[in-house]
Write a protein that holds these residues in place. Structure first.
Motif, PDB file in Angstrom:
ATOM      1  N   CYS A 157      46.331  59.867  24.104  1.00  0.00           N
ATOM      2  CA  CYS A 157      47.109  58.860  23.386  1.00  0.00           C
ATOM      3  C   CYS A 157      46.993  57.534  24.142  1.00  0.00           C
ATOM      4  O   CYS A 157      47.317  57.455  25.325  1.00  0.00           O
ATOM      5  CB  CYS A 157      48.578  59.291  23.309  1.00  0.00           C
ATOM      6  N   TYR A 158      46.499  56.531  23.474  1.00  0.00           N
ATOM      7  CA  TYR A 158      46.437  55.190  24.066  1.00  0.00           C
ATOM      8  C   TYR A 158      46.814  54.213  22.966  1.00  0.00           C
ATOM      9  O   TYR A 158      46.448  54.361  21.819  1.00  0.00           O
ATOM     10  CB  TYR A 158      45.042  54.882  24.626  1.00  0.00           C
ATOM     11  N   GLY A 159      47.595  53.264  23.305  1.00  0.00           N
ATOM     12  CA  GLY A 159      47.992  52.219  22.373  1.00  0.00           C
ATOM     13  C   GLY A 159      48.060  50.938  23.181  1.00  0.00           C
ATOM     14  O   GLY A 159      47.095  50.204  23.297  1.00  0.00           O
ATOM     15  N   ALA A 160      49.208  50.718  23.803  1.00  0.00           N
ATOM     16  CA  ALA A 160      49.384  49.551  24.665  1.00  0.00           C
ATOM     17  C   ALA A 160      48.677  49.723  26.003  1.00  0.00           C
ATOM     18  O   ALA A 160      48.521  48.760  26.747  1.00  0.00           O
ATOM     19  CB  ALA A 160      50.880  49.298  24.890  1.00  0.00           C
ATOM     20  N   MET A 161      48.226  50.932  26.294  1.00  0.00           N
ATOM     21  CA  MET A 161      47.503  51.185  27.544  1.00  0.00           C
ATOM     22  C   MET A 161      46.203  50.373  27.535  1.00  0.00           C
ATOM     23  O   MET A 161      45.471  50.374  26.551  1.00  0.00           O
ATOM     24  CB  MET A 161      47.198  52.686  27.650  1.00  0.00           C
ATOM     25  N   ASP A 162      45.952  49.679  28.635  1.00  0.00           N
ATOM     26  CA  ASP A 162      44.791  48.799  28.697  1.00  0.00           C
ATOM     27  C   ASP A 162      43.573  49.569  29.183  1.00  0.00           C
ATOM     28  O   ASP A 162      43.412  49.793  30.382  1.00  0.00           O
ATOM     29  CB  ASP A 162      45.088  47.616  29.621  1.00  0.00           C
ATOM     30  N   VAL A 163      42.725  49.974  28.262  1.00  0.00           N
ATOM     31  CA  VAL A 163      41.525  50.734  28.591  1.00  0.00           C
ATOM     32  C   VAL A 163      40.294  49.895  28.253  1.00  0.00           C
ATOM     33  O   VAL A 163      40.311  49.103  27.318  1.00  0.00           O
ATOM     34  CB  VAL A 163      41.475  52.094  27.846  1.00  0.00           C
ATOM     35  N   PRO A 164      39.217  50.062  29.008  1.00  0.00           N
ATOM     36  CA  PRO A 164      37.989  49.320  28.708  1.00  0.00           C
ATOM     37  C   PRO A 164      37.327  49.851  27.442  1.00  0.00           C
ATOM     38  O   PRO A 164      37.674  50.932  26.953  1.00  0.00           O
ATOM     39  CB  PRO A 164      37.118  49.566  29.941  1.00  0.00           C
ATOM     40  N   ALA A 165      36.378  49.080  26.952  1.00  0.00           N
ATOM     41  CA  ALA A 165      35.644  49.474  25.740  1.00  0.00           C
ATOM     42  C   ALA A 165      34.149  49.447  26.018  1.00  0.00           C
ATOM     43  O   ALA A 165      33.685  48.929  27.037  1.00  0.00           O
ATOM     44  CB  ALA A 165      35.975  48.526  24.594  1.00  0.00           C
ATOM     45  N   GLU A 166      33.414  49.996  25.077  1.00  0.00           N
ATOM     46  CA  GLU A 166      31.956  49.900  25.124  1.00  0.00           C
ATOM     47  C   GLU A 166      31.580  48.410  25.104  1.00  0.00           C
ATOM     48  O   GLU A 166      32.335  47.587  24.592  1.00  0.00           O
ATOM     49  CB  GLU A 166      31.341  50.619  23.927  1.00  0.00           C
ATOM     50  N   PRO A 167      30.430  48.049  25.637  1.00  0.00           N
ATOM     51  CA  PRO A 167      30.028  46.635  25.660  1.00  0.00           C
ATOM     52  C   PRO A 167      30.089  45.992  24.268  1.00  0.00           C
ATOM     53  O   PRO A 167      29.716  46.599  23.266  1.00  0.00           O
ATOM     54  CB  PRO A 167      28.594  46.684  26.192  1.00  0.00           C
ATOM     55  N   ALA A 168      30.540  44.752  24.251  1.00  0.00           N
ATOM     56  CA  ALA A 168      30.791  44.055  22.992  1.00  0.00           C
ATOM     57  C   ALA A 168      29.556  43.393  22.383  1.00  0.00           C
ATOM     58  O   ALA A 168      29.575  43.016  21.213  1.00  0.00           O
ATOM     59  CB  ALA A 168      31.867  42.990  23.210  1.00  0.00           C
ATOM     60  N   ALA A 169      28.484  43.255  23.132  1.00  0.00           N
ATOM     61  CA  ALA A 169      27.338  42.455  22.698  1.00  0.00           C
ATOM     62  C   ALA A 169      26.777  42.862  21.338  1.00  0.00           C
ATOM     63  O   ALA A 169      26.529  42.010  20.483  1.00  0.00           O
ATOM     64  CB  ALA A 169      26.235  42.502  23.756  1.00  0.00           C
ATOM     65  N   VAL A 170      26.567  44.152  21.110  1.00  0.00           N
ATOM     66  CA  VAL A 170      25.991  44.609  19.839  1.00  0.00           C
ATOM     67  C   VAL A 170      26.936  44.290  18.682  1.00  0.00           C
ATOM     68  O   VAL A 170      26.518  43.797  17.639  1.00  0.00           O
ATOM     69  CB  VAL A 170      25.688  46.124  19.893  1.00  0.00           C
ATOM     70  N   PHE A 171      28.214  44.541  18.885  1.00  0.00           N
ATOM     71  CA  PHE A 171      29.201  44.264  17.838  1.00  0.00           C
ATOM     72  C   PHE A 171      29.293  42.762  17.579  1.00  0.00           C
ATOM     73  O   PHE A 171      29.379  42.330  16.436  1.00  0.00           O
ATOM     74  CB  PHE A 171      30.572  44.811  18.243  1.00  0.00           C
ATOM     75  N   ALA A 172      29.270  41.974  18.642  1.00  0.00           N
ATOM     76  CA  ALA A 172      29.385  40.522  18.506  1.00  0.00           C
ATOM     77  C   ALA A 172      28.218  39.955  17.703  1.00  0.00           C
ATOM     78  O   ALA A 172      28.418  39.096  16.836  1.00  0.00           O
ATOM     79  CB  ALA A 172      29.467  39.864  19.877  1.00  0.00           C
ATOM     80  N   ALA A 173      27.022  40.435  17.966  1.00  0.00           N
ATOM     81  CA  ALA A 173      25.849  39.924  17.247  1.00  0.00           C
ATOM     82  C   ALA A 173      25.971  40.170  15.749  1.00  0.00           C
ATOM     83  O   ALA A 173      25.726  39.278  14.941  1.00  0.00           O
ATOM     84  CB  ALA A 173      24.582  40.568  17.803  1.00  0.00           C
ATOM     85  N   ALA A 174      26.365  41.369  15.380  1.00  0.00           N
ATOM     86  CA  ALA A 174      26.510  41.699  13.954  1.00  0.00           C
ATOM     87  C   ALA A 174      27.645  40.898  13.318  1.00  0.00           C
ATOM     88  O   ALA A 174      27.500  40.393  12.199  1.00  0.00           O
ATOM     89  CB  ALA A 174      26.760  43.193  13.789  1.00  0.00           C
ATOM     90  N   LEU A 175      28.741  40.761  14.011  1.00  0.00           N
ATOM     91  CA  LEU A 175      29.892  40.041  13.457  1.00  0.00           C
ATOM     92  C   LEU A 175      29.623  38.540  13.357  1.00  0.00           C
ATOM     93  O   LEU A 175      30.021  37.896  12.393  1.00  0.00           O
ATOM     94  CB  LEU A 175      31.132  40.295  14.309  1.00  0.00           C
ATOM     95  N   ARG A 176      28.957  37.989  14.343  1.00  0.00           N
ATOM     96  CA  ARG A 176      28.660  36.557  14.353  1.00  0.00           C
ATOM     97  C   ARG A 176      27.872  36.174  13.106  1.00  0.00           C
ATOM     98  O   ARG A 176      28.105  35.124  12.505  1.00  0.00           O
ATOM     99  CB  ARG A 176      27.875  36.214  15.621  1.00  0.00           C
ATOM    100  N   ALA A 177      26.960  37.032  12.679  1.00  0.00           N
ATOM    101  CA  ALA A 177      26.148  36.758  11.492  1.00  0.00           C
ATOM    102  C   ALA A 177      26.961  36.845  10.209  1.00  0.00           C
ATOM    103  O   ALA A 177      26.550  36.315   9.180  1.00  0.00           O
ATOM    104  CB  ALA A 177      24.985  37.742  11.432  1.00  0.00           C
ATOM    105  N   ASP A 178      28.132  37.495  10.293  1.00  0.00           N
ATOM    106  CA  ASP A 178      28.942  37.764   9.107  1.00  0.00           C
ATOM    107  C   ASP A 178      30.159  36.849   8.980  1.00  0.00           C
ATOM    108  O   ASP A 178      30.847  36.877   7.974  1.00  0.00           O
ATOM    109  CB  ASP A 178      29.393  39.232   9.163  1.00  0.00           C
ATOM    110  N   LEU A 179      30.437  36.049   9.998  1.00  0.00           N
ATOM    111  CA  LEU A 179      31.626  35.193   9.992  1.00  0.00           C
ATOM    112  C   LEU A 179      31.235  33.723   9.903  1.00  0.00           C
ATOM    113  O   LEU A 179      30.214  33.308  10.456  1.00  0.00           O
ATOM    114  CB  LEU A 179      32.443  35.399  11.271  1.00  0.00           C
ATOM    115  N   LEU A 180      32.064  32.947   9.231  1.00  0.00           N
ATOM    116  CA  LEU A 180      31.829  31.507   9.180  1.00  0.00           C
ATOM    117  C   LEU A 180      32.008  30.928  10.580  1.00  0.00           C
ATOM    118  O   LEU A 180      32.991  31.237  11.264  1.00  0.00           O
ATOM    119  CB  LEU A 180      32.825  30.839   8.231  1.00  0.00           C
ATOM    120  N   PRO A 181      31.082  30.103  11.025  1.00  0.00           N
ATOM    121  CA  PRO A 181      31.245  29.503  12.354  1.00  0.00           C
ATOM    122  C   PRO A 181      32.425  28.532  12.368  1.00  0.00           C
ATOM    123  O   PRO A 181      32.765  27.933  11.356  1.00  0.00           O
ATOM    124  CB  PRO A 181      29.915  28.775  12.584  1.00  0.00           C
ATOM    125  N   GLY A 182      33.053  28.424  13.524  1.00  0.00           N
ATOM    126  CA  GLY A 182      34.133  27.451  13.676  1.00  0.00           C
ATOM    127  C   GLY A 182      35.523  27.933  13.314  1.00  0.00           C
ATOM    128  O   GLY A 182      36.483  27.189  13.469  1.00  0.00           O
TER     129      GLY A 182
END
Length: 169
Positions: free
Chosen positions: A18-43
């Protein structure tokens, strides 16, 4: 107001914990960021939960993300960091009987989570924004927008790194 709600990348924590407010690390964000950046309006302005599983993705998507405690996941109190099978059955049953209102010992209810998230949204003075956050936050906003209880929206399970767009009146 248009909100683009993005769930953080997969956390590095055992699936049975069980984790919610517990601060745990995540998998690297780079792959997710690249896909999302292409899908979001800049700015677009970007707010994020300060928990590290959101923080890295927010920093990868925006030069100056704003971190706000109100976007963190539900606080499960004494359940945090425990295996689900080690949480007393009576407490889990009480939660299942009242998903919206039950407060885990030392934590907060789903309804309290929703109130703090709606307080955050009420202070936004923009027509469109990106929020990097958690499944519980996304589910609570989805329930609000659709006039449903949180318990009625347990099937809303955004994938890690996915975007959910909601229009708030």
């Amino acid at each position: 107001m248009i909100l683009h709600l993005i769930r953080h990348p997969p956390p590095r924590v055992a699936q049975d914990v069980c984790y919610g407010a517990m601060d745990v690390p995540a998998e690297p964000a780079a792959v997710f960021a690249a896909a999302l950046r292409a899908d979001l309006l800049p700015g677009l302005p970007l707010w994020s939960s300060p928990l590290q599983r959101c923080h890295e993705l927010a920093a990868a998507l925006h030069p100056v993300p704003i971190f706000d405690e109100r976007l963190r996941e539900m606080d499960f109190g004494t359940w945090e960091g425990r295996r689900w099978v080690d949480i007393p059955r009576a407490e889990l049953d009480a939660w299942a009987a009242d998903v919206d209102g039950y407060v885990p010992p030392g934590g907060e209810s789903a309804r309290q989570l929703q109130r703090r998230v709606l307080d955050f949204v009420a202070m936004l003075a923009v027509s469109e924004a990106v929020l990097i956050t958690h499944a519980g936050v996304i589910r609570s906003l989805y329930a609000h927008v659709n006039g449903r209880s949180i318990a009625d929206c347990l099937d809303v399970r955004p994938a890690f790194g996915s975007r959910t767009t909601l229009v708030l009146a």
